[in-house]
Design a protein around this motif. Structure first.
Motif, PDB file in Angstrom:
ATOM      1  N   ASN A  18       0.835  -1.206   0.000  1.00  0.00           N
ATOM      2  CA  ASN A  18       0.000   0.000   0.000  1.00  0.00           C
ATOM      3  C   ASN A  18       0.865   1.249   0.000  1.00  0.00           C
ATOM      4  N   THR A  19       0.288   2.349  -0.479  1.00  0.00           N
ATOM      5  CA  THR A  19       0.994   3.629  -0.489  1.00  0.00           C
ATOM      6  C   THR A  19       0.074   4.728   0.039  1.00  0.00           C
ATOM      7  N   LEU A  20       0.674   5.872   0.352  1.00  0.00           N
ATOM      8  CA  LEU A  20      -0.123   7.048   0.695  1.00  0.00           C
ATOM      9  C   LEU A  20      -0.994   7.412  -0.505  1.00  0.00           C
ATOM     10  N   THR A  21      -2.103   8.069  -0.256  1.00  0.00           N
ATOM     11  CA  THR A  21      -2.966   8.552  -1.325  1.00  0.00           C
ATOM     12  C   THR A  21      -2.320   9.752  -2.017  1.00  0.00           C
ATOM     13  N   ALA A  22      -1.719  10.634  -1.216  1.00  0.00           N
ATOM     14  CA  ALA A  22      -1.061  11.846  -1.725  1.00  0.00           C
ATOM     15  C   ALA A  22      -0.052  12.314  -0.698  1.00  0.00           C
ATOM     16  N   ALA A  23       0.947  13.063  -1.163  1.00  0.00           N
ATOM     17  CA  ALA A  23       1.980  13.565  -0.254  1.00  0.00           C
ATOM     18  C   ALA A  23       2.605  14.825  -0.832  1.00  0.00           C
ATOM     19  N   ALA A  24       3.200  15.625   0.047  1.00  0.00           N
ATOM     20  CA  ALA A  24       3.872  16.849  -0.403  1.00  0.00           C
ATOM     21  C   ALA A  24       4.893  17.301   0.628  1.00  0.00           C
ATOM     22  N   ILE A  25       5.845  18.069   0.137  1.00  0.00           N
ATOM     23  CA  ILE A  25       6.768  18.804   0.986  1.00  0.00           C
ATOM     24  C   ILE A  25       6.549  20.275   0.644  1.00  0.00           C
ATOM     25  N   LEU A  26       6.133  21.029   1.642  1.00  0.00           N
ATOM     26  CA  LEU A  26       5.831  22.447   1.444  1.00  0.00           C
ATOM     27  C   LEU A  26       6.744  23.288   2.319  1.00  0.00           C
ATOM     28  N   GLY A  27       7.040  24.491   1.858  1.00  0.00           N
ATOM     29  CA  GLY A  27       7.698  25.454   2.724  1.00  0.00           C
ATOM     30  C   GLY A  27       6.697  25.899   3.775  1.00  0.00           C
ATOM     31  N   GLN A  28       7.172  26.397   4.899  1.00  0.00           N
ATOM     32  CA  GLN A  28       6.253  26.830   5.955  1.00  0.00           C
ATOM     33  C   GLN A  28       5.405  28.023   5.530  1.00  0.00           C
ATOM     34  N   ASP A  29       5.779  28.670   4.427  1.00  0.00           N
ATOM     35  CA  ASP A  29       4.976  29.770   3.883  1.00  0.00           C
ATOM     36  C   ASP A  29       3.911  29.264   2.913  1.00  0.00           C
ATOM     37  N   GLY A  30       3.841  27.937   2.732  1.00  0.00           N
ATOM     38  CA  GLY A  30       2.859  27.352   1.826  1.00  0.00           C
ATOM     39  C   GLY A  30       3.368  27.139   0.417  1.00  0.00           C
ATOM     40  N   SER A  31       4.618  27.508   0.148  1.00  0.00           N
ATOM     41  CA  SER A  31       5.176  27.271  -1.187  1.00  0.00           C
ATOM     42  C   SER A  31       5.387  25.773  -1.383  1.00  0.00           C
ATOM     43  N   VAL A  32       5.108  25.290  -2.585  1.00  0.00           N
ATOM     44  CA  VAL A  32       5.242  23.862  -2.882  1.00  0.00           C
ATOM     45  C   VAL A  32       6.683  23.566  -3.277  1.00  0.00           C
ATOM     46  N   TRP A  33       7.350  22.732  -2.495  1.00  0.00           N
ATOM     47  CA  TRP A  33       8.701  22.291  -2.847  1.00  0.00           C
ATOM     48  C   TRP A  33       8.589  21.086  -3.766  1.00  0.00           C
ATOM     49  N   SER A  34       7.618  20.217  -3.466  1.00  0.00           N
ATOM     50  CA  SER A  34       7.385  19.029  -4.273  1.00  0.00           C
ATOM     51  C   SER A  34       6.094  18.373  -3.809  1.00  0.00           C
ATOM     52  N   LYS A  35       5.400  17.706  -4.741  1.00  0.00           N
ATOM     53  CA  LYS A  35       4.153  17.040  -4.362  1.00  0.00           C
ATOM     54  C   LYS A  35       3.857  15.898  -5.306  1.00  0.00           C
ATOM     55  N   SER A  36       3.028  14.981  -4.842  1.00  0.00           N
ATOM     56  CA  SER A  36       2.555  13.906  -5.712  1.00  0.00           C
ATOM     57  C   SER A  36       1.530  14.505  -6.676  1.00  0.00           C
ATOM     58  N   ALA A  37       1.311  13.823  -7.773  1.00  0.00           N
ATOM     59  CA  ALA A  37       0.428  14.343  -8.825  1.00  0.00           C
ATOM     60  C   ALA A  37      -0.985  14.626  -8.315  1.00  0.00           C
ATOM     61  N   ASN A  38      -1.458  13.828  -7.357  1.00  0.00           N
ATOM     62  CA  ASN A  38      -2.850  13.954  -6.913  1.00  0.00           C
ATOM     63  C   ASN A  38      -2.986  14.698  -5.585  1.00  0.00           C
ATOM     64  N   PHE A  39      -1.945  15.448  -5.182  1.00  0.00           N
ATOM     65  CA  PHE A  39      -2.046  16.215  -3.937  1.00  0.00           C
ATOM     66  C   PHE A  39      -3.090  17.314  -4.133  1.00  0.00           C
ATOM     67  N   PRO A  40      -4.008  17.485  -3.168  1.00  0.00           N
ATOM     68  CA  PRO A  40      -5.094  18.458  -3.368  1.00  0.00           C
ATOM     69  C   PRO A  40      -4.610  19.909  -3.477  1.00  0.00           C
ATOM     70  N   GLN A  41      -5.349  20.662  -4.258  1.00  0.00           N
ATOM     71  CA  GLN A  41      -5.091  22.103  -4.380  1.00  0.00           C
ATOM     72  C   GLN A  41      -5.538  22.743  -3.072  1.00  0.00           C
TER      73      GLN A  41
END
Length: 131
Positions: A18-41
């Motif tokens: 099994n895997t996570l449904t979605a994942a991301a690494i964000l800056g603490q200011d909300g900037s997207v450093w990286s995310k999975s394709a299906n990470f919610p907006q």
């Protein structure tokens, strides 16, 4: 290693098939450093509310944690370090590092404990690296 590799290889990794449904690494200011394709907006105010709960633990408990418009009931966490939320058979784990937020979203058959392990392991590693 690129931020996308951290998401692809360390957050979206397979555990017991099994895997996570979605994942991301964000800056603490909300900037997207990286995310999975299906990470919610998500909205900036959702990240601001998460950051506020890290600074003032308990602020999300009455209202819930929102990400991408989805409401998660806040459950046990670690004040200033980890916020965990639940929604039906799934949930979310948010780990704060010195510069980033590591976010994992899961659904059954992945368990809350598996999601916590995946997200917090990477978060702890990044903290050790000064990130």
């Amino acid at each position: 290693m690129s931020w996308q590799q951290y998401v692809d290889e360390h957050l979206m990794c397979e555990i017991d098939g099994n895997t996570l449904t979605a994942a991301a690494i964000l800056g603490q200011d909300g900037s997207v450093w990286s995310k999975s394709a299906n990470f919610p907006q998500f909205k900036p105010e959702e990240i601001a509310a998460i950051m506020k709960d890290f600074d003032q633990p308990g602020t999300l408990a009455p209202t819930g944690l929102f990400l991408g418009g989805t409401k998660y009931m806040v459950i046990q966490g670690e004040a200033g370090a980890v916020i965990r939320g639940k929604k039906g058979s799934g949930g979310i784990t948010v780990k704060k590092t010195s510069q980033a937020l590591i976010i994992g979203i899961y659904d059954e058959p992945l368990t809350p404990g598996q999601c916590n392990m995946i997200v917090e392991r990477l978060g702890d590693y990044l903290i050790e690296q000064g990130l």
